[in-house]
Design an enzyme around this catalytic site. Structure first.
Site, PDB file in Angstrom:
ATOM      1  N   ARG A 127      37.138  67.900 -12.925  1.00  0.00           N
ATOM      2  CA  ARG A 127      38.015  66.926 -13.955  1.00  0.00           C
ATOM      3  C   ARG A 127      37.807  65.616 -13.797  1.00  0.00           C
ATOM      4  O   ARG A 127      37.795  64.788 -14.658  1.00  0.00           O
ATOM      5  CB  ARG A 127      39.597  67.603 -13.728  1.00  0.00           C
ATOM      6  CG  ARG A 127      40.410  66.635 -14.866  1.00  0.00           C
ATOM      7  CD  ARG A 127      41.737  67.519 -14.975  1.00  0.00           C
ATOM      8  NE  ARG A 127      42.516  67.007 -16.141  1.00  0.00           N
ATOM      9  CZ  ARG A 127      43.613  65.940 -15.876  1.00  0.00           C
ATOM     10  NH1 ARG A 127      44.272  65.913 -14.672  1.00  0.00           N
ATOM     11  NH2 ARG A 127      44.400  65.505 -16.689  1.00  0.00           N
ATOM     12  N   HIS A 185      36.646  63.022 -16.868  1.00  0.00           N
ATOM     13  CA  HIS A 185      37.442  61.653 -17.201  1.00  0.00           C
ATOM     14  C   HIS A 185      36.675  60.625 -16.940  1.00  0.00           C
ATOM     15  O   HIS A 185      36.857  59.625 -17.614  1.00  0.00           O
ATOM     16  CB  HIS A 185      38.777  62.020 -16.471  1.00  0.00           C
ATOM     17  CG  HIS A 185      39.798  62.859 -17.192  1.00  0.00           C
ATOM     18  ND1 HIS A 185      41.177  62.432 -17.340  1.00  0.00           N
ATOM     19  CD2 HIS A 185      39.524  64.067 -17.455  1.00  0.00           C
ATOM     20  CE1 HIS A 185      41.655  63.444 -17.603  1.00  0.00           C
ATOM     21  NE2 HIS A 185      40.967  64.293 -17.748  1.00  0.00           N
ATOM     22  N   VAL A 242      34.775  57.897 -20.583  1.00  0.00           N
ATOM     23  CA  VAL A 242      35.034  56.439 -20.660  1.00  0.00           C
ATOM     24  C   VAL A 242      33.787  55.780 -20.144  1.00  0.00           C
ATOM     25  O   VAL A 242      33.657  55.613 -18.963  1.00  0.00           O
ATOM     26  CB  VAL A 242      36.216  56.204 -19.963  1.00  0.00           C
ATOM     27  CG1 VAL A 242      36.818  54.766 -20.179  1.00  0.00           C
ATOM     28  CG2 VAL A 242      37.415  57.070 -20.523  1.00  0.00           C
ATOM     29  N   GLY A 249      30.876  56.109 -20.272  1.00  0.00           N
ATOM     30  CA  GLY A 249      29.763  56.957 -19.636  1.00  0.00           C
ATOM     31  C   GLY A 249      30.040  57.537 -18.136  1.00  0.00           C
ATOM     32  O   GLY A 249      31.184  57.169 -17.477  1.00  0.00           O
ATOM     33  N   ASP A 300      29.783  56.580 -14.966  1.00  0.00           N
ATOM     34  CA  ASP A 300      29.726  55.352 -14.123  1.00  0.00           C
ATOM     35  C   ASP A 300      30.608  55.064 -13.120  1.00  0.00           C
ATOM     36  O   ASP A 300      30.610  54.071 -12.454  1.00  0.00           O
ATOM     37  CB  ASP A 300      29.423  54.043 -15.065  1.00  0.00           C
ATOM     38  CG  ASP A 300      30.835  53.986 -15.925  1.00  0.00           C
ATOM     39  OD1 ASP A 300      31.919  54.662 -15.678  1.00  0.00           O
ATOM     40  OD2 ASP A 300      31.132  52.854 -16.459  1.00  0.00           O
ATOM     41  N   SER A 312      33.563  54.588 -13.293  1.00  0.00           N
ATOM     42  CA  SER A 312      34.751  53.550 -13.388  1.00  0.00           C
ATOM     43  C   SER A 312      36.071  54.364 -13.294  1.00  0.00           C
ATOM     44  O   SER A 312      37.043  53.392 -13.007  1.00  0.00           O
ATOM     45  CB  SER A 312      34.570  53.177 -15.069  1.00  0.00           C
ATOM     46  OG  SER A 312      34.619  54.325 -15.789  1.00  0.00           O
ATOM     47  N   ASN A 367      45.512  60.154 -16.962  1.00  0.00           N
ATOM     48  CA  ASN A 367      44.838  60.300 -15.473  1.00  0.00           C
ATOM     49  C   ASN A 367      46.023  59.694 -14.507  1.00  0.00           C
ATOM     50  O   ASN A 367      46.174  60.438 -13.602  1.00  0.00           O
ATOM     51  CB  ASN A 367      43.989  58.936 -15.389  1.00  0.00           C
ATOM     52  CG  ASN A 367      42.676  59.021 -16.090  1.00  0.00           C
ATOM     53  OD1 ASN A 367      42.370  60.170 -16.487  1.00  0.00           O
ATOM     54  ND2 ASN A 367      41.968  58.057 -16.294  1.00  0.00           N
ATOM     55  N   HIS A 380      38.370  75.256 -17.967  1.00  0.00           N
ATOM     56  CA  HIS A 380      39.875  75.622 -17.748  1.00  0.00           C
ATOM     57  C   HIS A 380      39.974  77.032 -17.238  1.00  0.00           C
ATOM     58  O   HIS A 380      40.960  77.595 -17.153  1.00  0.00           O
ATOM     59  CB  HIS A 380      40.606  75.300 -19.124  1.00  0.00           C
ATOM     60  CG  HIS A 380      40.930  73.970 -19.466  1.00  0.00           C
ATOM     61  ND1 HIS A 380      41.576  73.567 -20.585  1.00  0.00           N
ATOM     62  CD2 HIS A 380      40.494  72.702 -18.490  1.00  0.00           C
ATOM     63  CE1 HIS A 380      41.624  72.211 -20.302  1.00  0.00           C
ATOM     64  NE2 HIS A 380      41.334  71.856 -19.500  1.00  0.00           N
ATOM     65  N   ASP A 393      44.105  79.871 -16.192  1.00  0.00           N
ATOM     66  CA  ASP A 393      43.612  81.137 -16.568  1.00  0.00           C
ATOM     67  C   ASP A 393      44.527  82.084 -15.868  1.00  0.00           C
ATOM     68  O   ASP A 393      44.437  82.067 -14.369  1.00  0.00           O
ATOM     69  CB  ASP A 393      42.273  81.247 -15.920  1.00  0.00           C
ATOM     70  CG  ASP A 393      41.513  82.567 -16.219  1.00  0.00           C
ATOM     71  OD1 ASP A 393      42.182  83.605 -16.387  1.00  0.00           O
ATOM     72  OD2 ASP A 393      40.513  82.772 -15.712  1.00  0.00           O
ATOM     73  N   THR A 448      42.351  85.195 -13.401  1.00  0.00           N
ATOM     74  CA  THR A 448      41.565  85.061 -12.404  1.00  0.00           C
ATOM     75  C   THR A 448      41.511  83.451 -11.907  1.00  0.00           C
ATOM     76  O   THR A 448      40.600  82.650 -12.451  1.00  0.00           O
ATOM     77  CB  THR A 448      39.920  85.362 -12.468  1.00  0.00           C
ATOM     78  OG1 THR A 448      39.453  84.867 -13.794  1.00  0.00           O
ATOM     79  CG2 THR A 448      39.993  87.009 -12.296  1.00  0.00           C
ATOM     80  N   ASP A 485      34.925  82.084 -14.123  1.00  0.00           N
ATOM     81  CA  ASP A 485      34.326  82.860 -14.879  1.00  0.00           C
ATOM     82  C   ASP A 485      34.569  82.861 -16.425  1.00  0.00           C
ATOM     83  O   ASP A 485      35.096  81.812 -16.696  1.00  0.00           O
ATOM     84  CB  ASP A 485      34.985  84.237 -14.322  1.00  0.00           C
ATOM     85  CG  ASP A 485      36.408  84.378 -14.256  1.00  0.00           C
ATOM     86  OD1 ASP A 485      36.901  83.741 -15.305  1.00  0.00           O
ATOM     87  OD2 ASP A 485      36.823  85.383 -13.593  1.00  0.00           O
TER      88      ASP A 485
END
Length: 354
Positions: free
Chosen positions: A92, A96, A100, A102, A104, A106, A124, A223, A272, A275, A280
């Site tokens: 994640r 994220h 924003v 690209g 990089d 940040s 965030n 997810h 999920d 599992t 998967d």
């Protein structure tokens, strides 16, 4: 006038020659002049993410820091062994970051008197985890190869390793990113898709940064691991069919969520149900049975035939999902890559170099 025309012809010839060399694996990227739109500036998608210039390479640290990927893998493996949920958290972080400015790094910057970072943005704050894991990996890399491996590349590699260590596919990570010297709180608040996003909003936010609807559906499959707080799926808890909300097709599932969340809005639910710790394709099967946890998950199965067909295809064929997911991760990893002379390799991922 003739001299100007000759210059244009010569530039076109040089570009074609470089492209030919690139195809032969002699040259890894095109020159800025070949890719720019004629005014000396790279194309922009209007959201602060510059169209990618292909300066990324496979095995980028093969000579400068050959242990780099092994060090990242060891750090990710140790973190996940102590906290299996960390796999989803590291994946994640990369998402994220890339949405924003690209990819990089940040997202890793702390607030200072001279810079407002992205950590306090709505998507965030009190949500992103794993910063200490990245810090630990960076410290090890700085001991081995000082100021060589960028924080942005660490995030990209750690995301790949988190998927692999959770039972998912692997892929070659293109590297050579530089770390940004700035951040965008506004971009983090506006560019990152939210858990209550409708399908229209999801498609728009992915398209705005140069990713297709197919990329969106495949990347949503991330997810398949991780957890979410009850506060993030209140739209599902209402049990209603309000405008813009995905239809309720599995009342038993909704009732189980309502019961779980009586403990409070900070209670965690698995994304999920089938599992929860394995990467998967069950995420898509859950959506088909009305068990998508977030409104943005269940929204994939709405009145869009192309999107619904992709959900069904991925639910039936895990290999098709894995293939498209890895392609989409590579596509996302190319977002906003700065030119060779832009950005820096931070010594500490939390702060720009002084």
């Amino acid at each position: 006038m003739k001299k100007k025309n000759m210059a244009v012809v010569l530039l076109a010839y040089v570009c074609l020659l470089i492209i030919s060399l690139a195809a032969a694996n002699v040259q890894n990227g095109l020159t800025t002049e070949c890719l720019n739109d004629g005014d000396g500036n790279g194309n922009s998608n209007g959201n602060g993410v510059t169209s990618p210039i292909p300066t990324l390479q496979l095995k980028f640290y093969q000579n400068s820091c050959p242990q780099a990927e092994d060090i990242v893998f060891a750090g990710v493996q140790q973190a996940i062994s102590g906290d299996p949920r960390m796999a989803a958290s590291l994946l994640r972080l990369h998402f994220h970051d890339c949405f924003v400015l690209g990819c990089d790094a940040s997202v890793l910057l702390d607030d200072t008197s001279n810079l407002i970072g992205e950590k306090t943005a709505g998507p965030n704050q009190n949500s992103l985890r794993g910063f200490d894991v990245i810090d630990s990996i960076k410290s090890e890399l700085e001991l081995t190869c000082p100021q060589t491996v960028s924080c942005a590349d660490i995030l990209a590699i750690a995301a790949r390793d988190s998927v692999l260590l959770s039972g998912g596919p692997t892929w070659e990570v293109e590297m050579g990113r530089k770390d940004s010297r700035t951040a965008s709180l506004n971009g983090a608040n506006n560019n990152i898709p939210g858990p209550n996003s409708t399908l229209t909003i999801l498609i728009s936010k992915f398209n705005n940064i140069g990713l297709s609807s197919k990329d969106m559906v495949a990347l949503s499959g991330a997810h398949t691991i991780g957890k979410a707080r009850c506060a993030t799926f209140t739209g599902r808890l209402s049990g209603s069919n309000n405008a813009g909300e995905p239809p309720i097709t599995n009342t038993e599932f909704i009732q189980s969520l309502q019961q779980l969340c009586t403990s409070g809005s900070s209670t965690l639910a698995t994304l999920d149900l089938t599992t929860p710790a394995t990467f998967d394709n069950n995420y898509y099967s859950n959506i088909l049975s009305g068990q998508g946890l977030l409104p943005s998950d269940q929204a994939l199965l709405t009145d869009n035939a192309d999107i619904s067909l992709l959900v069904e295809a991925y639910a039936m064929d895990p290999f098709a999902f894995f293939e498209d997911f890895t392609k989409a991760m590579v596509n996302m990893g190319r977002l906003g890559i700065a030119g060779e002379n832009s950005g820096e390799v931070r010594k500490n991922c939390r702060f720009v170099n002084q």
